[in-house]
Design a protein around this motif. Structure first.
Motif, PDB file in Angstrom:
ATOM      1  N   GLU A 407      29.881   6.593  -9.034  1.00  0.00           N
ATOM      2  CA  GLU A 407      30.932   7.455  -8.524  1.00  0.00           C
ATOM      3  C   GLU A 407      30.720   7.604  -7.022  1.00  0.00           C
ATOM      4  O   GLU A 407      29.863   8.365  -6.591  1.00  0.00           O
ATOM      5  CB  GLU A 407      30.839   8.819  -9.215  1.00  0.00           C
ATOM      6  CG  GLU A 407      32.159   9.491  -9.417  1.00  0.00           C
ATOM      7  CD  GLU A 407      32.028  10.570 -10.467  1.00  0.00           C
ATOM      8  OE1 GLU A 407      31.962  11.733 -10.072  1.00  0.00           O
ATOM      9  OE2 GLU A 407      31.955  10.230 -11.664  1.00  0.00           O
ATOM     10  N   LEU A 410      27.245   8.074  -5.671  1.00  0.00           N
ATOM     11  CA  LEU A 410      26.429   8.788  -6.645  1.00  0.00           C
ATOM     12  C   LEU A 410      26.342   8.007  -7.953  1.00  0.00           C
ATOM     13  O   LEU A 410      27.249   7.271  -8.302  1.00  0.00           O
ATOM     14  CB  LEU A 410      27.044  10.158  -6.943  1.00  0.00           C
ATOM     15  CG  LEU A 410      27.174  11.138  -5.787  1.00  0.00           C
ATOM     16  CD1 LEU A 410      27.954  12.361  -6.232  1.00  0.00           C
ATOM     17  CD2 LEU A 410      25.808  11.547  -5.262  1.00  0.00           C
ATOM     18  N   GLU A 456      22.055  17.063  -9.510  1.00  0.00           N
ATOM     19  CA  GLU A 456      22.735  18.235 -10.068  1.00  0.00           C
ATOM     20  C   GLU A 456      23.063  17.952 -11.519  1.00  0.00           C
ATOM     21  O   GLU A 456      23.294  16.802 -11.893  1.00  0.00           O
ATOM     22  CB  GLU A 456      24.023  18.518  -9.287  1.00  0.00           C
ATOM     23  CG  GLU A 456      23.856  19.523  -8.153  1.00  0.00           C
ATOM     24  CD  GLU A 456      23.469  20.919  -8.633  1.00  0.00           C
ATOM     25  OE1 GLU A 456      23.608  21.200  -9.844  1.00  0.00           O
ATOM     26  OE2 GLU A 456      23.025  21.723  -7.794  1.00  0.00           O
ATOM     27  N   TRP A 458      25.244  19.589 -15.127  1.00  0.00           N
ATOM     28  CA  TRP A 458      26.078  20.602 -15.774  1.00  0.00           C
ATOM     29  C   TRP A 458      26.525  20.090 -17.130  1.00  0.00           C
ATOM     30  O   TRP A 458      26.395  18.892 -17.406  1.00  0.00           O
ATOM     31  CB  TRP A 458      27.269  20.961 -14.882  1.00  0.00           C
ATOM     32  CG  TRP A 458      28.321  19.894 -14.781  1.00  0.00           C
ATOM     33  CD1 TRP A 458      29.445  19.784 -15.547  1.00  0.00           C
ATOM     34  CD2 TRP A 458      28.350  18.808 -13.851  1.00  0.00           C
ATOM     35  NE1 TRP A 458      30.174  18.692 -15.162  1.00  0.00           N
ATOM     36  CE2 TRP A 458      29.527  18.077 -14.117  1.00  0.00           C
ATOM     37  CE3 TRP A 458      27.501  18.386 -12.823  1.00  0.00           C
ATOM     38  CZ2 TRP A 458      29.867  16.944 -13.395  1.00  0.00           C
ATOM     39  CZ3 TRP A 458      27.847  17.259 -12.118  1.00  0.00           C
ATOM     40  CH2 TRP A 458      29.013  16.546 -12.401  1.00  0.00           C
ATOM     41  N   ASN A 460      29.588  20.093 -20.114  1.00  0.00           N
ATOM     42  CA  ASN A 460      30.981  20.381 -20.480  1.00  0.00           C
ATOM     43  C   ASN A 460      31.073  20.598 -21.977  1.00  0.00           C
ATOM     44  O   ASN A 460      30.449  19.867 -22.743  1.00  0.00           O
ATOM     45  CB  ASN A 460      31.885  19.200 -20.117  1.00  0.00           C
ATOM     46  CG  ASN A 460      32.098  19.096 -18.628  1.00  0.00           C
ATOM     47  OD1 ASN A 460      31.876  20.060 -17.895  1.00  0.00           O
ATOM     48  ND2 ASN A 460      32.513  17.927 -18.182  1.00  0.00           N
ATOM     49  N   ILE A 473      24.022  13.982 -11.880  1.00  0.00           N
ATOM     50  CA  ILE A 473      24.346  13.065 -10.791  1.00  0.00           C
ATOM     51  C   ILE A 473      23.209  12.973  -9.785  1.00  0.00           C
ATOM     52  O   ILE A 473      22.526  13.948  -9.474  1.00  0.00           O
ATOM     53  CB  ILE A 473      25.667  13.457 -10.078  1.00  0.00           C
ATOM     54  CG1 ILE A 473      25.689  14.947  -9.767  1.00  0.00           C
ATOM     55  CG2 ILE A 473      26.867  13.075 -10.913  1.00  0.00           C
ATOM     56  CD1 ILE A 473      26.963  15.394  -9.052  1.00  0.00           C
TER      57      ILE A 473
ATOM     58  N   PHE B  62      29.391  27.869  -9.674  1.00  0.00           N
ATOM     59  CA  PHE B  62      29.767  26.752 -10.539  1.00  0.00           C
ATOM     60  C   PHE B  62      30.111  27.255 -11.947  1.00  0.00           C
ATOM     61  O   PHE B  62      31.083  26.831 -12.560  1.00  0.00           O
ATOM     62  CB  PHE B  62      28.626  25.732 -10.641  1.00  0.00           C
ATOM     63  CG  PHE B  62      28.417  24.936  -9.391  1.00  0.00           C
ATOM     64  CD1 PHE B  62      29.469  24.248  -8.801  1.00  0.00           C
ATOM     65  CD2 PHE B  62      27.154  24.845  -8.801  1.00  0.00           C
ATOM     66  CE1 PHE B  62      29.270  23.490  -7.656  1.00  0.00           C
ATOM     67  CE2 PHE B  62      26.947  24.096  -7.656  1.00  0.00           C
ATOM     68  CZ  PHE B  62      28.002  23.424  -7.079  1.00  0.00           C
ATOM     69  N   GLN B  66      33.563  27.128 -13.927  1.00  0.00           N
ATOM     70  CA  GLN B  66      33.693  26.509 -15.247  1.00  0.00           C
ATOM     71  C   GLN B  66      34.345  27.488 -16.235  1.00  0.00           C
ATOM     72  O   GLN B  66      35.205  27.107 -17.028  1.00  0.00           O
ATOM     73  CB  GLN B  66      32.312  26.088 -15.756  1.00  0.00           C
ATOM     74  CG  GLN B  66      32.368  25.146 -16.938  1.00  0.00           C
ATOM     75  CD  GLN B  66      30.990  24.576 -17.272  1.00  0.00           C
ATOM     76  OE1 GLN B  66      29.962  25.153 -16.920  1.00  0.00           O
ATOM     77  NE2 GLN B  66      30.986  23.444 -17.938  1.00  0.00           N
ATOM     78  N   ASP B  90      26.762  18.380  -4.662  1.00  0.00           N
ATOM     79  CA  ASP B  90      27.372  19.691  -4.883  1.00  0.00           C
ATOM     80  C   ASP B  90      28.893  19.579  -4.902  1.00  0.00           C
ATOM     81  O   ASP B  90      29.555  20.175  -5.746  1.00  0.00           O
ATOM     82  CB  ASP B  90      26.943  20.656  -3.776  1.00  0.00           C
ATOM     83  CG  ASP B  90      25.442  20.867  -3.793  1.00  0.00           C
ATOM     84  OD1 ASP B  90      24.927  21.284  -4.841  1.00  0.00           O
ATOM     85  OD2 ASP B  90      24.784  20.567  -2.773  1.00  0.00           O
ATOM     86  N   THR B  92      30.682  16.930  -5.556  1.00  0.00           N
ATOM     87  CA  THR B  92      31.092  16.203  -6.763  1.00  0.00           C
ATOM     88  C   THR B  92      31.063  17.108  -7.988  1.00  0.00           C
ATOM     89  O   THR B  92      31.964  17.106  -8.811  1.00  0.00           O
ATOM     90  CB  THR B  92      30.161  14.999  -6.983  1.00  0.00           C
ATOM     91  OG1 THR B  92      30.137  14.233  -5.792  1.00  0.00           O
ATOM     92  CG2 THR B  92      30.647  14.127  -8.130  1.00  0.00           C
ATOM     93  N   LYS B  93      29.975  17.894  -8.062  1.00  0.00           N
ATOM     94  CA  LYS B  93      29.848  18.796  -9.208  1.00  0.00           C
ATOM     95  C   LYS B  93      30.967  19.831  -9.199  1.00  0.00           C
ATOM     96  O   LYS B  93      31.595  20.094 -10.233  1.00  0.00           O
ATOM     97  CB  LYS B  93      28.487  19.483  -9.171  1.00  0.00           C
ATOM     98  CG  LYS B  93      28.252  20.430 -10.333  1.00  0.00           C
ATOM     99  CD  LYS B  93      26.854  21.026 -10.292  1.00  0.00           C
ATOM    100  CE  LYS B  93      26.690  22.058 -11.394  1.00  0.00           C
ATOM    101  NZ  LYS B  93      25.343  22.653 -11.362  1.00  0.00           N
ATOM    102  N   ALA B  96      34.087  18.257 -10.257  1.00  0.00           N
ATOM    103  CA  ALA B  96      34.034  17.944 -11.690  1.00  0.00           C
ATOM    104  C   ALA B  96      34.255  19.193 -12.529  1.00  0.00           C
ATOM    105  O   ALA B  96      34.786  19.126 -13.632  1.00  0.00           O
ATOM    106  CB  ALA B  96      32.681  17.321 -12.027  1.00  0.00           C
TER     107      ALA B  96
END
Lengths: 713, 123
Positions: A407, A410, A456, A458, A460, A473, B62, B66, B90, B92-93, B96
């Motif tokens: 990406e 990244l 980083e 996270w 979903n 990432i 973040f 979300q 950061d 990108t996150k 996303a």
């Protein structure tokens, strides 16, 4: 003694003895007979002298033929057979006696050959077992070697005299080889480490280590800095190797190139200093302006605007400074963390294995593209594995599918599974966790490690596809360059980089070199290719090849191989012999560069060549113009072969090689011939020692005495 | 009806400026100082746009972002992330996780105001 001369002396002595005996018998006989008969006989023989001389000559002739036959059928064949038996016994077990001479002698040859067959068979069995044992040892050495050569640091082990016992490729790179030296490096077995590192630095380090040892302090490595061969800044760590009475026996040097690190440190210092000053200045301007504005509310609008302008301008300046610093130095702040450039796929495969060990099913999803990241792969795979455990904890029997995409700049790792996502509470707790490693706990939390990696993560929740997703990432890096790959290839070949027999210090270094045993010497075995046979008449050296022989081992990785550009064109007819085409010489150094480099290569060793007189004449003719002197002790394998086996007719390189069972590769290249010569020398030394020629002095003396020494070139 | 903006930041020094700037722009303003307060006010205040600082105690920007995106009712709310971290990961996150814009501190106040205007006009 010369064979022909010996024959004539023996023959003359034998015939003389026969004459004396005959004269004695005649004298005795004449004394038995009466006066008249005696004078009658004398008178008879005086008038017919042929009656005496013809039988005498015939007798002499018969004796000569008989003696010669005896010599050629018995004495000489037996002498040759004795040597040949020796060759079989000591040098080449497949060598057999030639059947020659008289019938009995031939039978003896057959009998000896029969025994030789049995002996060879026995020896082969023995050799087989020996090879097995050696292969095992070799395997262990290989492990050691690949261990040492795989290190990113340079390693040099040397004894207290500074002689190098072990080194790796990296050390060679750092301490390097001077250009145009025929590929010869300063670093080699039995070479002095002082050629590359200042003697005082090592001496000081040794004293420090000795002192620490006496104080019974915990042994810490002694650190010092030194310059590398191409100007790098090297950080050296010196560690002692202790013997059984805790005395220092040898030292280990661990070498690291810190040039880049120091540069980064300097830049960081510079950044901090400039930030410090810049921030102070700008802040002082802002503060002064703000305080003035607040303390004097009644000031004119013009002054007030000017002061506000200062505040605005300085704030913008500060923002700019921070932006600049982040842009320029961002990559340098993590330099101390040991990270590898790793293929994302490799990282994921390692994770898969780890997860399976923990009983979690991890399956490859879409194909992972060829992308690379810079990570501490050990810690990172453990963090990922910890995350998988969390996922499995919430969703028993789950199968997690992994994939990765690129990406922009990244790498995006994606883990998907049907079921509950990790809650933000869980993720928060995970981030504060310390990752536990094999023995100790990593001193950093997962969050800190992620920060170090600029990573980083996270999670979903299950979307329309009913799959929960964990995202991670990383910044991408370029694949490793070809340069670093080259080093790996070099590492995988297994040259003779170690020789622990050199651990034994040479106490007799000050003794006369001539009284040193042949098998304890270091030799440079060399050969030259030339434009012709006559150096005085203008022939020149075209190529020098040499190999080092240390402690009875041929060091194939420490060779010298240099073509030399001659002043005059190469004669056509000589090309057939040496095969060196004129275009191969175009970019080669001249003799004035090559000879000093060779001189440096063979310093402190014994020079050996086949028919050394020839090569030495070339060297001595050119040495003066090159500012060097080849005053090394010299041995000649041609002469030594004649000393060891005086009754063999041929002592040229091919004949000896065949006799000794040496395989010839690359004959008539300087290095190829030097290698053959070196192998011959290796086999000759034990034969010479068994004949009582044990020292360098004795070998030189015996060479001088042998017949072939009289040949003059 | 004037548009409403929720400012989520725990640093009063920046909140003063942000509040003033947005009021000058003609918006209704509410302030939240942590994640929980922010979620409460999202429910009661119904903002059109959230200025969301990433570095917050307990629950970071973040996560709030979300949370906003997970609730269909809040799908129309614009989110601008404010942070001192300017790393590519950061940004990108943030994207996303559904942020509409990402602004790195320090920022030019005028540009922020323009961006807010632009995003609210587009609604």
């Amino acid at each position: 003694m010369r064979r022909a001369l010996a024959f004539w002396i023996y023959f003359a002595l034998g015939f003389l003895t026969f004459l004396v005996l005959l004269a004695g018998i005649i004298a005795l006989l004449t004394m038995q007979v009466e006066e008249e008969t005696r004078s009658g006989l004398v008178g008879y023989f005086s008038s017919n002298p042929a009656l005496i001389f013809v039988p005498l000559i015939l007798n002499g002739l018969a004796a000569f033929l008989a003696f010669r036959a005896f010599l050629s059928d018995y004495v000489l064949p037996i002498r040759r057979m004795t040597e040949e038996t020796n060759i079989h016994a000591m040098v080449n077990p497949s060598h057999r006696l030639k059947e020659q001479g008289g019938r009995q002698v031939r039978r003896l040859a057959v009998a000896v050959n029969d025994m030789a067959d049995k002996h060879e068979q026995l020896q082969n069995n023995f050799q087989h077992r020996l090879n097995e044992a050696r292969a095992k040892l070799e395997r262990e050495n290989e492990i050691l070697t690949s261990l040492v050569s795989g290190l990113s640091e340079g390693i040099v082990v040397c004894n207290l005299d500074g002689q190098i016992l072990l080194y790796n490729q990296r050390a060679r790179e750092y301490l390097g080889s001077p250009p145009q030296s025929g590929g010869a490096s300063q670093i080699g077995l039995n070479r002095s480490v002082y050629d590359s590192i200042d003697r005082d630095l090592i001496r000081h380090g040794l004293e420090t280590l000795k002192h620490r040892l006496q104080q019974h302090q915990h042994i810490l490595p002694h650190r010092f800095a030194a310059a590398g061969s191409s100007g790098q800044l090297l950080q050296m760590q010196m560690l002692p190797v202790l013997d059984d009475v805790k005395k220092i026996d040898a030292i280990v040097l661990v070498i690291k190139d810190v040039t880049e690190q120091v540069e980064i440190d300097n830049r960081r210092d510079l950044l901090l200093t400039s930030l410090n000053e810049g921030l102070r200045t700008s802040l002082s301007h802002i503060r002064a302006a703000v305080e003035t504005v607040t303390d004097y509310p009644a000031m004119e609008t013009k002054t007030r605007d000017a002061l506000l302008g200062v505040i605005l301008g300085e704030s913008q300046h500060l923002s700019g400074m921070i932006d600049q610093a982040t842009l320029e130095y961002a990559g340098h702040f993590k330099s101390r963390w040991s990270m590898d450039t790793v293929r994302v796929n490799t990282l994921l495969k390692t994770l898969q294995r780890l997860a399976e060990d923990g009983g979690i099913r991890l399956e490859a999803g879409e194909e992972v593209p060829e992308i690379w990241v810079k990570v501490d792969s050990y810690t990172m795979t453990r963090i990922l594995s910890r995350l998988m455990t969390s996922i499995a904890g919430d969703n028993p029997d789950v199968a997690v599918a992994y994939s990765a995409v690129r990406e922009n700049r990244l790498a995006h790792l994606i883990f998907q599974w049907p079921g509950n996502p990790l809650s933000s509470e869980q993720l928060k707790n995970l981030r504060q966790e310390f990752i536990s490693l094999e023995k100790e706990q990593n001193p950093f939390t997962i969050q800190e490690i992620l920060d170090r990696h600029d990573a980083e993560l996270w999670c979903n929740p299950a979307g329309s596809a009913q799959l929960a997703t964990l995202n991670i990432i990383f910044p991408l890096v370029n694949p490793p360059t070809a340069e670093s790959a080259r080093v790996t290839v070099l590492d995988s070949s297994r040259p003779e980089f170690y020789d622990f027999d050199l651990f034994r210090r040479q106490e007799d270094i000050d003794d006369d070199l001539l009284s040193r045993r042949l098998d304890s010497l270091t030799f440079t075995v060399f050969d030259t290719e030339t434009t012709g046979l006559d150096p005085a008449g203008g022939d020149e050296i075209l190529s020098i090849g040499a190999v080092r022989l240390v402690n009875g081992r041929l060091l194939r990785s420490e060779t010298f191989d240099q073509l030399v550009k001659p002043v005059k064109p190469v004669p056509r007819e000589s090309i057939e012999i040496h095969g060196i085409q004129p275009e191969m010489l175009r970019n080669q150094p001249g003799i004035e560069t090559a000879l000093p480099a060779f001189h440096h290569f063979c310093r402190d060793t014994i020079l050996v060549a086949h028919n050394a007189a020839f090569d030495m004449r070339f060297l001595s003719l050119f040495e003066r113009n090159c500012g060097v002197r080849f005053d090394h002790p010299v041995l000649d394998t041609l002469l030594l072969s004649a000393v060891a086996h005086p009754n063999q007719d041929r002592h040229n390189l091919d004949a000896i090689a065949e006799r000794f069972g040496v395989t010839i590769i690359g004959r008539h290249t300087a290095l190829g011939d030097a290698l053959v010569t070196a192998e011959i020398l290796l086999k000759l030394i034990p034969v010479l020692i068994s004949q009582g020629i044990k020292t360098l002095g004795q070998a030189q003396e015996a060479s001088r005495d042998t017949f072939y020494a009289r040949i003059k070139y | 009806m004037g548009k409403k903006i929720l400012i989520v930041d725990d640093e009063p020094n920046i909140v003063i400026s942000l509040e003033f700037l947005m009021q000058q722009g003609g918006y209704d303003i509410e302030i939240a100082r942590d994640g929980q307060e922010a979620l409460n006010k999202l429910g009661s205040f119904h903002p059109d746009l959230v200025l969301l600082d990433v570095m917050l105690p307990y629950m970071d920007g973040f996560e709030i972002c979300q949370a906003i995106r997970q609730k269909p009712d809040w799908n129309h709310i614009k989110v601008i992330l404010l942070t001192a971290k300017g790393r590519e990961v950061d940004i990108t996150k943030g994207t996303a996780l559904g942020a509409d814009a990402y602004v790195t501190k320090p920022f030019a106040t005028r540009e922020l105001v323009d961006k807010v205007h632009e995003m609210l006009e587009a609604v």
